[in-house]
Design a protein around this motif. Structure first.
Motif, PDB file in Angstrom:
ATOM      1  N   ASP A 192       0.861  -1.287   0.033  1.00 52.33           N
ATOM      2  CA  ASP A 192       0.051   0.071  -0.018  1.00 52.33           C
ATOM      3  C   ASP A 192       0.874   1.374   0.085  1.00 52.33           C
ATOM      4  N   GLY A 193       0.516   2.301  -0.936  1.00 50.57           N
ATOM      5  CA  GLY A 193       1.775   3.431  -1.261  1.00 50.57           C
ATOM      6  C   GLY A 193       1.497   4.265   0.212  1.00 50.57           C
ATOM      7  N   THR A 194       0.424   4.249   1.130  1.00 49.10           N
ATOM      8  CA  THR A 194       0.608   4.978   2.080  1.00 49.10           C
ATOM      9  C   THR A 194       1.782   4.593   3.090  1.00 49.10           C
ATOM     10  N   PHE A 195       2.141   3.320   3.108  1.00 56.01           N
ATOM     11  CA  PHE A 195       3.258   2.995   3.897  1.00 56.01           C
ATOM     12  C   PHE A 195       4.592   3.457   3.320  1.00 56.01           C
ATOM     13  N   VAL A 196       4.691   3.467   2.115  1.00 55.97           N
ATOM     14  CA  VAL A 196       5.779   3.674   1.235  1.00 55.97           C
ATOM     15  C   VAL A 196       6.037   5.327   1.420  1.00 55.97           C
ATOM     16  N   ARG A 197       5.051   6.138   1.334  1.00 51.80           N
ATOM     17  CA  ARG A 197       4.883   7.498   1.486  1.00 51.80           C
ATOM     18  C   ARG A 197       5.520   7.883   2.633  1.00 51.80           C
ATOM     19  N   ASP A 198       5.000   7.206   3.923  1.00 50.92           N
ATOM     20  CA  ASP A 198       5.178   7.703   5.146  1.00 50.92           C
ATOM     21  C   ASP A 198       6.442   6.825   5.896  1.00 50.92           C
ATOM     22  N   MET A 199       7.073   5.961   5.295  1.00 50.01           N
ATOM     23  CA  MET A 199       8.101   5.228   5.998  1.00 50.01           C
ATOM     24  C   MET A 199       9.336   6.122   6.448  1.00 50.01           C
ATOM     25  N   GLN A 200       9.503   7.165   5.924  1.00 47.54           N
ATOM     26  CA  GLN A 200      10.696   7.983   6.307  1.00 47.54           C
ATOM     27  C   GLN A 200      10.518   8.627   7.647  1.00 47.54           C
ATOM     28  N   THR A 201       9.072   9.036   7.771  1.00 45.03           N
ATOM     29  CA  THR A 201       8.798   9.773   9.112  1.00 45.03           C
ATOM     30  C   THR A 201       7.993   8.749   9.938  1.00 45.03           C
ATOM     31  N   ASP A 202       7.645   7.944   9.618  1.00 42.85           N
ATOM     32  CA  ASP A 202       6.760   6.872  10.469  1.00 42.85           C
ATOM     33  C   ASP A 202       7.451   5.703  10.712  1.00 42.85           C
ATOM     34  N   PRO A 203       7.870   5.177  11.967  1.00 39.61           N
ATOM     35  CA  PRO A 203       8.683   4.116  12.170  1.00 39.61           C
ATOM     36  C   PRO A 203       7.594   2.861  11.943  1.00 39.61           C
ATOM     37  N   VAL A 204       6.325   2.988  12.353  1.00 39.02           N
ATOM     38  CA  VAL A 204       5.352   1.832  12.017  1.00 39.02           C
ATOM     39  C   VAL A 204       5.270   1.629  10.520  1.00 39.02           C
ATOM     40  N   SER A 205       5.256   2.649   9.792  1.00 41.19           N
ATOM     41  CA  SER A 205       5.194   2.502   8.281  1.00 41.19           C
ATOM     42  C   SER A 205       6.348   1.557   7.814  1.00 41.19           C
ATOM     43  N   ARG A 206       7.440   2.016   8.145  1.00 43.05           N
ATOM     44  CA  ARG A 206       8.699   1.484   7.982  1.00 43.05           C
ATOM     45  C   ARG A 206       8.722  -0.089   8.383  1.00 43.05           C
ATOM     46  N   ALA A 207       8.377  -0.275   9.686  1.00 46.00           N
ATOM     47  CA  ALA A 207       8.445  -1.735  10.057  1.00 46.00           C
ATOM     48  C   ALA A 207       7.343  -2.483   9.063  1.00 46.00           C
ATOM     49  N   THR A 208       6.331  -1.841   8.631  1.00 46.24           N
ATOM     50  CA  THR A 208       5.274  -2.627   7.939  1.00 46.24           C
ATOM     51  C   THR A 208       5.777  -2.870   6.638  1.00 46.24           C
ATOM     52  N   VAL A 209       6.435  -1.937   5.816  1.00 49.39           N
ATOM     53  CA  VAL A 209       7.077  -2.314   4.408  1.00 49.39           C
ATOM     54  C   VAL A 209       8.110  -3.305   4.744  1.00 49.39           C
ATOM     55  N   ARG A 210       9.090  -3.167   5.661  1.00 50.26           N
ATOM     56  CA  ARG A 210      10.041  -4.324   5.986  1.00 50.26           C
ATOM     57  C   ARG A 210       9.303  -5.735   6.232  1.00 50.26           C
ATOM     58  N   ALA A 211       8.397  -5.677   6.850  1.00 49.83           N
ATOM     59  CA  ALA A 211       7.801  -6.925   7.210  1.00 49.83           C
ATOM     60  C   ALA A 211       7.219  -7.505   5.779  1.00 49.83           C
ATOM     61  N   ILE A 212       6.463  -6.979   4.872  1.00 52.40           N
ATOM     62  CA  ILE A 212       5.906  -7.325   3.925  1.00 52.40           C
ATOM     63  C   ILE A 212       6.945  -7.652   2.862  1.00 52.40           C
TER      64      ILE A 212
END
Length: 805
Positions: A718-738
């Motif tokens: 989901d693009g929202t995780f990619v967009r926010d991963m530099q500022t949001d640790p949860v989004s970054r962790a979600t991308v890494r987990a996927i």
């Protein structure tokens, strides 16, 4: 055998009649041919007689000119003699040319022309002499013609001899008298022969005339005999056909009648008499207008029956003797009667029962079988009419959605028979509460619709409160049980600004749901604020534009490249859709996709996109050959519809080469809401070589759980995780987990919304294999990609994180 013979008689009669017609026609043609031949023979005879006249006159003038030459010695007389003698000598030359083997017709034609014969007679002279010189009197004429050869040639020799003698000196005395006597003898001999020749030609002409008379008389007699026999057979056949027609007319099982041009009945059969319950004697004294209901007789400007329009096949209403109506399928034909004008032959078939069945079917199609109220289809049709009326004329109506309270409890505790009785009683109660112009219908199960014409929400609320009060005072006795009825009601106003019928029914249902939530047995009015109403209206307008754009072929396909880490030359893109409006303005999917999905047009748009994509790729075989993968989105509505799977399967069967290069993107929400249908769709397209990508993965709460049940090939984060991963640790962790999950399940993971070089580098470090976004390439028209050569994805800027550094 007798029956078989009788069955063959009409065919035998027809063949006999045809043979007689053929014989009569052949005799007529033969007579014309014989007449033409005889006329040609007569013309040939005349040509010979005229030619003989020229021959005889020229011969006599040649002898006279030679005698003058003998007396005077002047060369001019000799020249005249030779010129005149050339006429019979030319005919002699022509005859000899025709008697050669083979005949020299060209020489004969030139010689006859020198012999002063008319150009139009040349062919007659040649043909008649070649083929008729040995027949009857022509044989005698030919013989006499040959006898003139020697005297003519002798006259020519005398002319040559006189020319030599006179050149030496004048001829006098006995020598001159000897020449004079010889020329006179030859002249008399040739004249006698010419008279005999002419007589033979006259006899030949008489024979031709006699033959003409005999042949003509015999032909006329023969033609008259055949014509009489033919007329007799035609009369017999007509009488036979008339007899069979009358038998069929009076014994037919359908009504038949014969009408004069004024509309008076001339004849009717028993079937029509039975249909109209009138005797035949009574019917033949009636006029057509007395048999038809008002408005069925078509009249012209003079008040007469307009037969061309009246005779058009159709159904008319006939009047029986007791005044009842009969629907009859009518077809007629006008038959000319010469000076008597026309007569009409018509057939009438009773279709009254068909009309009754049609009315019954129409009633069942528009009414509920249990309550007798109109059903949902008819409700929507009447609402469409009411909505059109207020848009044209102004005013308001009220639509009420009524739902019985605790109806399921009645079915479960007392039984379905009691539930049916409750529904019928409630329907009767509603029918008793409406005014003229109002109507009641059943939407289904325990849901009803009540339409109050020319009533505002406040007026409708008052009416419905009264309905609820009276309903609460009543009860239904079912066996030993007394069932109480109550209902929840939602009311919505029907005005000129109402978007459409779907919105109207949805608003009424929402209001009814609010009434139930508030405690049941009450009325709730739909009061959506103006901004929400405007938004719904705008969505309806956007939906209309999309529908028109699909119909007018104004939907456009774009594509956005997806970079493959480690292989920048691999051609992979996602197909996107754009819409061009009537003014030529281009609209992105964000402006219309939401309305399309909300109002159930997702499948129509998906069909349109897939059809355009396949048509485009079919004409680009070179592009398809180097294409790695092409992603195309499929909506949740399409996934849930079996007919869409049939449509896709048909496309793939007819384009098996494209199937291996196609990847369907399915959103996680579509999978979760339609898991069984999604699994069926995925299995079907994968069996044909396609791949599956789960789009917007991670946006739902159950993403990881459902992934175990679906045979996907690609995961799109989901693009929202990619967009926010530099500022949001949860989004970054979600991308890494996927990304880790994809590696574990051997699935290719693609990140959307990659907009910066930093994001791209981080995603590559996390193990993401595919990158899509403005940092990679902006969307562009599909034809631009398919018509340009393959090129790597911006190797200069992305070389490091694509694996080329």
């Amino acid at each position: 055998m007798a029956e078989a013979g009788a069955g063959m008689r009409p065919g035998a009669r027809t063949r006999g009649l045809t043979l007689r017609f053929a014989l009569l026609t052949g005799m007529a043609v033969g007579l014309v041919g014989i007449s033409a031949l005889i006329q040609e023979l007569q013309a040939a005879s005349t040509a010979w007689i005229v030619g003989q006249s020229h021959w005889s006159r020229a011969q006599q003038q040649a002898v006279a000119s030679l005698q003058q030459y003998l007396d005077s010695g002047q060369p001019g007389h000799l020249q005249q003699a030779r010129a005149q003698l050339d006429v019979p000598l030319a005919d002699l030359e022509a005859r000899r040319a025709l008697e050669r083997d083979p005949p020299d017709t060209a020489a004969a034609r030139a010689a006859f022309l020198r012999g002063n014969n008319a150009k139009g007679d040349l062919n007659r002279l040649i043909l008649s002499y070649r083929h008729g010189r040995d027949l009857a009197y022509f044989r005698e004429a030919s013989r006499l013609w040959r006898e003139t050869d020697a005297p003519l040639l002798e006259i020519a020799r005398i002319g040559d001899d006189l020319e030599r003698r006179i050149a030496a000196g004048p001829i006098e005395g006995d020598q001159a008298r000897a020449y004079q006597q010889r020329l006179q003898q030859l002249d008399l001999q040739l004249q006698d022969t010419a008279r005999s020749f002419s007589l033979a030609l006259v006899h030949m002409s008489s024979l031709v005339r006699l033959t003409t008379l005999i042949v003509g008389a015999l032909s006329v007699v023969a033609i008259a005999i055949v014509a009489v026999l033919l007329a007799r057979r035609v009369r017999i056949d007509l009488m036979d056909q008339e007899a069979r027609f009358r038998a069929a007319f009076y014994q037919a099982s359908v009504g038949m009648l014969k009408i004069d041009g004024g509309g008076g009945l001339m004849e009717v059969n028993q079937a029509l008499s039975d249909l109209l319950q009138r005797s035949r004697d009574q019917l033949v004294h009636m006029h057509l207008r007395e048999l038809l209901a008002d408005g069925e007789l078509v009249l012209d400007g003079n008040g007469e029956i307009d037969w061309p329009r009246q005779l058009k096949a159709g159904e008319l209403r006939f009047l029986r003797a007791d005044g009842s109506l009969m629907w009859g399928r009518w077809s007629g034909t006008a038959v000319p009667r010469g000076k008597q004008g026309i007569s009409i032959f018509a057939i009438v078939e009773d279709v009254t029962q068909n009309h009754a069945l049609v009315r019954e079917v129409q009633h069942h199609a528009s009414h509920d079988a249990l309550t007798g109220l109109i059903n949902r289809r008819e409700i929507e049709r009447l609402l469409e009419q009411a909505l059109q009326q207020v848009r044209n004329e102004g005013g308001v109506h009220a639509l009420c959605h009524l739902n019985l309270d605790h109806f399921k409890l009645v079915n479960d505790t007392v039984g379905h028979a009691a539930g049916d009785q409750m529904l019928r009683a409630f329907a009767e109660h509603l029918k008793g509460a409406v005014r003229d112009g109002d109507w009641v219908g059943r939407l289904g199960a325990d849901e009803f619709a009540l339409f109050l014409a020319r009533a505002s929400q406040d007026e409708a609320r008052q009416v419905l409160h009264r309905v609820i009060r009276t309903l609460g005072q009543a009860g239904i006795q079912f066996g030993e049980d007394t069932l109480k009825i109550s209902c929840s009601v939602g009311v919505v106003e029907v005005g000129a600004d109402t978007p459409d019928v779907n919105w109207l029914m949805g608003a009424a249902d929402s209001a009814c749901y609010a009434a139930k939530q508030a405690g049941r047995n009450r009325v709730h009015c739909f009061n959506e604020d103006r901004m929400a109403l405007d938004e719904r209206r705008s969505e309806a307008e956007r939906l209309r534009r999309v529908s028109h754009a699909i119909a007018d072929n104004r939907m456009l396909l774009y594509a956005q490249r997806i970079a493959t880490v480690g292989d920048p030359g691999y051609l992979h893109y996602e197909v996107l859709v754009r819409m061009r409006d009537e003014q030529g303005v281009l609209h992105g999917p964000g402006e219309f996709i939401a309305a399309v999905e909300r109002y159930g047009m997702g499948m129509s748009l998906d069909r349109c996109v897939l059809s355009m994509l396949f048509r485009h790729l079919q004409v680009c075989p070179a592009h398809v050959a180097r294409l790695g993968l092409c992603n195309v989105n499929v909506s949740a509505q399409s996934i849930a519809e079996p007919s869409f799977l049939a449509f896709v399967s048909d496309l793939l069967e007819r384009n098996r080469t494209l199937a291996k290069r196609l990847c369907f993107e399915i959103t996680e929400t579509a999978v979760i809401s339609n898991l069984a249908q999604a699994r069926e769709f995925i299995d079907a397209v994968k069996a044909r070589g396609c791949r599956i990508a789960l789009d917007d993965f991670g946006s739902g709460l159950s993403s990881f759980g459902y992934l175990r049940q679906l045979p996907a090939d690609l995961l799109k984060i989901d693009g929202t995780f990619v967009r926010d991963m530099q500022t949001d640790p949860v989004s970054r962790a979600t991308v890494r987990a996927i990304a880790a999950l994809g590696r574990e399940l051997q699935l290719e993971v693609i990140a959307e919304w990659v907009e910066t070089e930093v994001q791209a580098a981080q995603l590559v470090e996390m193990g993401v294999q595919g990158l899509q976004g403005y940092a990679i390439e902006r969307p562009q028209p599909l034809e631009r990609i398919t018509q340009t050569a393959l090129h790597p994805v911006r190797q200069d800027t992305h070389g490091k994180w694509l694996g080329r550094g």
